[in-house]
Write a protein that holds these residues in place. Structure first.
Motif, PDB file in Angstrom:
ATOM      1  N   THR A  41     -14.093  -3.095   3.151  1.00  0.00           N
ATOM      2  CA  THR A  41     -12.703  -2.927   2.722  1.00  0.00           C
ATOM      3  C   THR A  41     -11.840  -4.033   3.313  1.00  0.00           C
ATOM      4  N   THR A  43      -7.842  -5.204   3.644  1.00  0.00           N
ATOM      5  CA  THR A  43      -6.443  -4.836   3.400  1.00  0.00           C
ATOM      6  C   THR A  43      -5.662  -6.083   2.993  1.00  0.00           C
ATOM      7  N   ASN A  64     -11.306  -4.360  -8.072  1.00  0.00           N
ATOM      8  CA  ASN A  64     -12.075  -3.280  -7.425  1.00  0.00           C
ATOM      9  C   ASN A  64     -13.026  -2.593  -8.407  1.00  0.00           C
ATOM     10  N   ASN A  76      -7.634  -3.207  -0.583  1.00  0.00           N
ATOM     11  CA  ASN A  76      -6.653  -2.128  -0.436  1.00  0.00           C
ATOM     12  C   ASN A  76      -5.282  -2.748  -0.149  1.00  0.00           C
ATOM     13  N   THR A  78      -1.891  -2.696   1.200  1.00  0.00           N
ATOM     14  CA  THR A  78      -1.221  -1.813   2.164  1.00  0.00           C
ATOM     15  C   THR A  78       0.231  -2.214   2.394  1.00  0.00           C
TER      16      THR A  78
ATOM     17  N   LYS B 268      -0.382   6.951   1.992  1.00  0.00           N
ATOM     18  CA  LYS B 268      -1.682   6.308   2.258  1.00  0.00           C
ATOM     19  C   LYS B 268      -1.731   5.749   3.682  1.00  0.00           C
ATOM     20  N   TYR B 307     -10.457   1.796   3.958  1.00  0.00           N
ATOM     21  CA  TYR B 307     -11.135   2.319   2.767  1.00  0.00           C
ATOM     22  C   TYR B 307     -10.188   3.199   1.954  1.00  0.00           C
ATOM     23  N   PHE B 308     -10.222   2.999   0.667  1.00  0.00           N
ATOM     24  CA  PHE B 308      -9.317   3.719  -0.219  1.00  0.00           C
ATOM     25  C   PHE B 308     -10.012   3.863  -1.569  1.00  0.00           C
ATOM     26  N   ASP B 310      -8.801   4.912  -4.488  1.00  0.00           N
ATOM     27  CA  ASP B 310      -7.958   4.541  -5.624  1.00  0.00           C
ATOM     28  C   ASP B 310      -8.326   5.362  -6.861  1.00  0.00           C
TER      29      ASP B 310
END
Lengths: 452, 521
Positions: A41, A43, A64, A76, A78, B268, B307-308, B310
């Motif tokens: 992952t 950000t 993604n 991700n 953020t 989030k 980690y996400f 989505d």
């Protein structure tokens, strides 16, 4: 050139990194570093479309869903902010200021931020991007993101400053006052139009500039002056004094909008008629102007190059952030490089930049844009914008501001202090008061002292 | 148990005096092996958390879910309490402002001056809620509009709406704030930057819960607030949930609504379901409709390190499989986890019971976890099996090898003590038999026989009982059964009988017994 900055890794560490990377490249371009079953992952903080339905988040979601899922990468988002706020947030995180969070893995920012947080903390894109790939980019954009021979910001999208005009009102004003769009090609014409508009509108400001430092800097250089002396502003330069006096005169007469924030909101609330801002501002315009009684009028945009003084040469500053990656494990750096390459691939880059008012960063895409070799835009504003961008690329020279650690703070302070000092004198003067050269000189000195 | 083992070991080390019989020794070793293997198994089960299939995952997810639901329930509860407090302050300030202007609430519409005054006076209340932000925005909506003559004005409501300018993991004190709804004048007075998608008033048709709050408002605010399911903030890409609390005046008149915004980004970043950087777990609060969780109606969070999942606005189809639930998205992604009901709005509110909190991981992670778990179990089974093999080898070495050695020693004519009772006994017997030549009645030394008879009186009661039974012709086994004693005890008594009667061997004893029978007969 070897990095001499404190904290820059020594030869041994660099060699180790190089060996690791070469090993990765030898094993089939290191896909073994990634595992689709256990995605890494990353950000991301970016500046594209803050507070709007910008396309960047959609682009990330597409990455993604496709390449990310296939390779094992999750990006991700953020934080979505503007370039100023993201600069200060990154600096705060890098310097571990109280209350600041940790740095993201990737971020979009300007070179000024790189100097503030330390270029040695950033991944060198040259380690992950072969030379033939780097040659596809416009060389000046690559140079802008290069520090001490290391490519620390990968160009993603570039913008110019342009002049946005509320054509709905301007056309009416032009018809009644005799002012034309051609008058707005020079600052002399702009200031004259501002004086007339103030009277025509019953006391409203004519224009706003998003970044007042750019006004002084570009026009001083355009007239042949030296705006900077090392890392300081050169207040002794006569050209700077001239352009600043002209602006101050207009501001104290009510011609300049002295509100904070961006010109887009001032235009959308009917506070002003024109605004100089990034081409990316086109994304933030609504199609109406809303007045205090909640009535609205349509907002039709006309977009022109930023004016220059009559004796000045056509000069523009190219803006737009690059993608920086915080140094990390080979796995994360490799994953970030895949994202960066995907983001700048012409097929992904062009739809993205043209939806957000930016210019593409690769030679082929850029040339196609300049030659208007693009499918027609559905919106008139976007058509006008890209026509203006195309003309500016053909007619203007581009100025690259010097980069040093305190540039970001200086840019912010310059705009804020100038706005404050103009507002103060504007309030203290009567509308019909004469603005003498002595007063302007005195205000200029006060400005210099407060900025120091 | 331990003292018993210790005793046995001591005995074992004390040469042949207290040698252990083979049966006991075998039982002891098998018991020790069983205890050892059981200990290993228990150790693995309790320390390595091994259990078959996905039970471990279910237990871990249940813990995560329980903790996450508690946290979210507390957060949404606290936010509601703050919203109720905001409503009380707003009502008080509105009444004060109206009184100051000699106006009633009905005078607000079409009165820009009064609307501006209301916004100006309530600005500080709203702004203060964002100074130490636990949400991404705050608002007050007055149930009035600045211009009733405009088409659609019944859906346009004035008020003010402030949003945090930047949402990152940090929570700065005195954060940047954007003017999102409200008059220019108040924004400029307070030096606020306009939101890029600023509008003068709220479009209430985009917020169906606003009307619900207004219509069902009562003085009891504790039962009148609503959490609006997630919606797209007009003109932006932001997904937000919003708390709506009615603003009710002293006379019961509803002045409007106020509340807080919780954006998807804020949620989030502020409510990650786990801090474990290796975990790929998603936490979700959303509404449930039958077997479907409407992920678009709520907010999701991933792991603090990034980690996400989505989920987007895709509906999650749920299917119960044992203790776990499978969540399927229309795009083909599948997750495994759990969900439980939670309460956001007061129970009296319609749809109050439809909210759930869910925690789940990608199905591929679940499968990998099962494989890993099963592989671990298999590995430890192999290890235990190997240990059992070693123990068997050891037991055979301790029990069978001496037996074989003893037999080999007998074959070789060498009598060596083995510390195994049965073998030593056999060796003694054979040794005695080999030392004393066969004797016939004619060859018996009568003086020895007489001595034998005399010495019978020296036998103890028990020895006499054993001797008498020999005299009656019983075998050793029969004597043991008759006297309810073990063979070993018989052997012990036999030794004493031999010694006291001065009999060199069992054969000689039996000869004397035969002679005695004759004499007695």
């Amino acid at each position: 050139m070897a990095c001499k900055r404190p904290g820059c890794p020594g030869g041994g560490i660099r060699l180790l990194r190089l060996v690791l990377i070469i090993c990765c490249l030898l094993v089939g371009c290191s896909d073994s570093l990634l595992d689709p079953q256990k995605p890494v992952t990353l950000t991301l903080w970016h500046v594209f479309g803050a507070q709007t339905d910008g396309p960047m988040n959609g682009l990330v979601a597409r990455f993604n869903r496709t390449v990310g899922r296939e390779k094992g990468i999750v990006v991700n988002v953020t934080a979505v902010s503007n370039s100023t706020d993201i600069h200060f947030a990154l600096v705060a995180a890098a310097k571990k200021y109280p209350g600041a969070g940790s740095l993201p893995d990737m971020f979009i920012t300007y070179p000024k931020t790189v100097f503030a947080i330390g270029p040695e903390r950033l991944m060198n894109w040259k380690d992950w991007l072969p030379e033939e790939k780097r040659l596809e980019f416009i060389s000046s954009f690559v140079e802008e993101g290069t520090v001490d021979g290391r490519l620390v910001l990968l160009p993603v999208a570039k913008s110019l400053n342009v002049l946005f005009i509320n054509a709905t009102i301007f056309d009416q004003f032009a018809m009644e006052s005799g002012v034309s769009y051609d008058d707005l090609a020079t600052w002399e014409g702009m200031f004259a139009a501002a004086t007339r508009y103030y009277k025509w509108s019953g006391g409203k400001a004519f224009f706003k500039y998003d970044d007042w430092l750019h006004y002084s800097m570009l026009n001083t250089v355009s007239l042949g002056g030296n705006f900077f002396q090392g890392e300081k502003i050169n207040f002794r330069d006569e050209r700077f004094r001239k352009v600043w006096h002209r602006l101050a005169e207009s501001a104290l007469s009510g011609g300049v909008c002295l509100l904070g924030g961006y010109s887009t909101t001032a235009m959308m609330t009917g506070e002003t008629l024109c605004g100089v801002g990034s081409t990316a501002s086109v994304l933030y315009f609504k199609d109406t102007v809303t007045y205090p009684d909640n009535t609205t009028i349509p907002l039709r945009l006309k977009i022109l190059p930023v004016p220059t003084f009559q004796e000045g040469r056509l000069l523009a500053v190219q803006r737009g952030g690059g993608l920086g990656v915080i140094k990390s494990t080979p796995q994360k750096e490799y994953a970030a490089s895949i994202f960066g390459r995907w983001l700048t691939d012409t097929e992904n880059n062009v739809p993205f930049v043209t939806a957000t008012g930016y210019s593409p960063v690769k030679e082929d895409a850029h040339m196609a844009l300049v030659k208007e070799d693009w499918p027609s835009f559905t919106s008139d504003s976007y058509k006008d914008l890209y026509k203006t961008i195309s003309n500016m690329h053909m007619q203007h020279s581009f100025y690259v501001p010097p980069l040093f650690e305190g540039y970001g703070e200086m840019e912010r302070d310059f705009s804020e202090l100038q706005r404050e000092i103009f507002s103060k004198y504007r309030k203290s003067l009567r509308n019909d008061a004469q603005i003498s050269p002595e007063l302007l000189h005195s205000i200029f000195q006060e400005f210099e002292q407060s900025l120091d | 148990m331990f003292s018993y083992i210790k005793k046995i070991l001591e005995i074992r080390n004390n040469d042949s005096k207290y040698s252990i019989n083979l049966r006991r020794r075998l039982i002891l070793y098998l018991v020790l092996m069983a205890v050892g293997l059981l200990s290993c198994a228990l150790l693995l089960v309790f320390t390595l958390n091994l259990s078959p299939s996905g039970d471990n995952v279910a237990v871990a997810l249940a813990k995560d879910l329980s903790y996450y639901e508690e946290r979210l329930s507390a957060y949404f509860g606290d936010t509601a309490a703050r919203g109720i407090h905001l409503s009380t302050l707003a009502a008080r300030e509105m009444e004060r402002t109206l009184a100051e202007h000699g106006a009633s609430f009905d005078d607000i519409s079409d009165n820009p001056r009064l609307i501006t005054a209301l916004q100006r006076n309530t600005f500080a209340i709203v702004r203060n809620t964002l100074l130490f932000p636990d949400c991404s925005g705050a608002f007050i909506i007055f149930d009035a509009t600045v211009n009733t003559s405009l088409p659609g004005s019944e859906h346009s409501r004035c008020g003010l709406y402030l949003k945090l300018a930047n949402i990152t993991v940090s929570r700065p004190v005195n954060p940047g704030i954007l003017w999102t709804r409200g008059t220019h004048e108040v924004a400029l007075e307070n030096g606020l930057i306009f939101h890029n998608k600023w509008e003068l008033e709220f479009a209430t048709q985009r917020m169906p819960f606003y009307r619900k709050v207004i219509e069902s408002a009562s003085k009891n605010l504790m039962e009148g607030y609503y959490y609006h399911p997630a919606m797209r903030l007009h003109g932006t890409s932001e997904q937000i949930m919003a708390l709506f609390v009615p603003i009710v005046g002293k006379d019961g008149r509803t002045y409007g609504a106020c509340g807080f915004e919780i954006s998807a980004m804020f949620f989030k970043l502020m409510h990650p379901v786990s801090a474990d950087p290796d975990a790929r777990i998603t936490g979700l609060i959303a509404r449930r409709q039958g077997q479907t969780i409407l992920s678009g109606s709520g907010l999701e969070a991933g792991v603090a390190s990034g980690y996400f999942a989505d989920l987007g606005n895709g509906d999650l189809r749920t299917e119960q499989e044992g203790p776990l639930t499978t969540f399927s998205l229309p795009d083909g992604r599948t997750f495994v986890g759990m969900y439980k009901k939670t309460t956001l709005s007061p129970p009296v509110v319609e749809d109050a019971g439809s909210w759930v909190v869910a925690c789940f991981i990608p199905k591929e992670d679940y499968i990998i976890a099962i494989y890993k778990n099963n592989a671990k179990i298999l590995l430890y089974c192999v290890a235990i099996f190997g240990m059992a093999g070693v123990l068997c080898w050891y037991i055979s070495r301790k029990c069978i090898v001496p037996l074989v050695s003893g037999i080999d020693a007998v074959k070789a004519g060498v009598a060596q003590k083995t510390n195994i009772h049965e073998i030593d006994d056999l060796l003694d017997f054979l040794a005695m038999n080999s030392q004393v030549p066969d004797v016939s009645v004619e060859d018996v030394d009568m003086s020895a026989f007489y001595a034998f008879r005399r010495n019978i009186d020296t036998l103890s009661k028990m020895e006499k009982s054993v001797f008498d039974l020999y005299l009656q012709g019983h075998s050793t086994q029969e004597i043991a059964e008759e006297l309810h004693i073990s063979i070993n005890t018989i052997k012990f008594h036999n030794k004493n009988i031999y010694r006291k009667l001065n009999v060199p061997s069992r054969k000689a004893l039996m000869l004397y017994v035969q002679m005695m029978r004759r004499v007695q007969g």
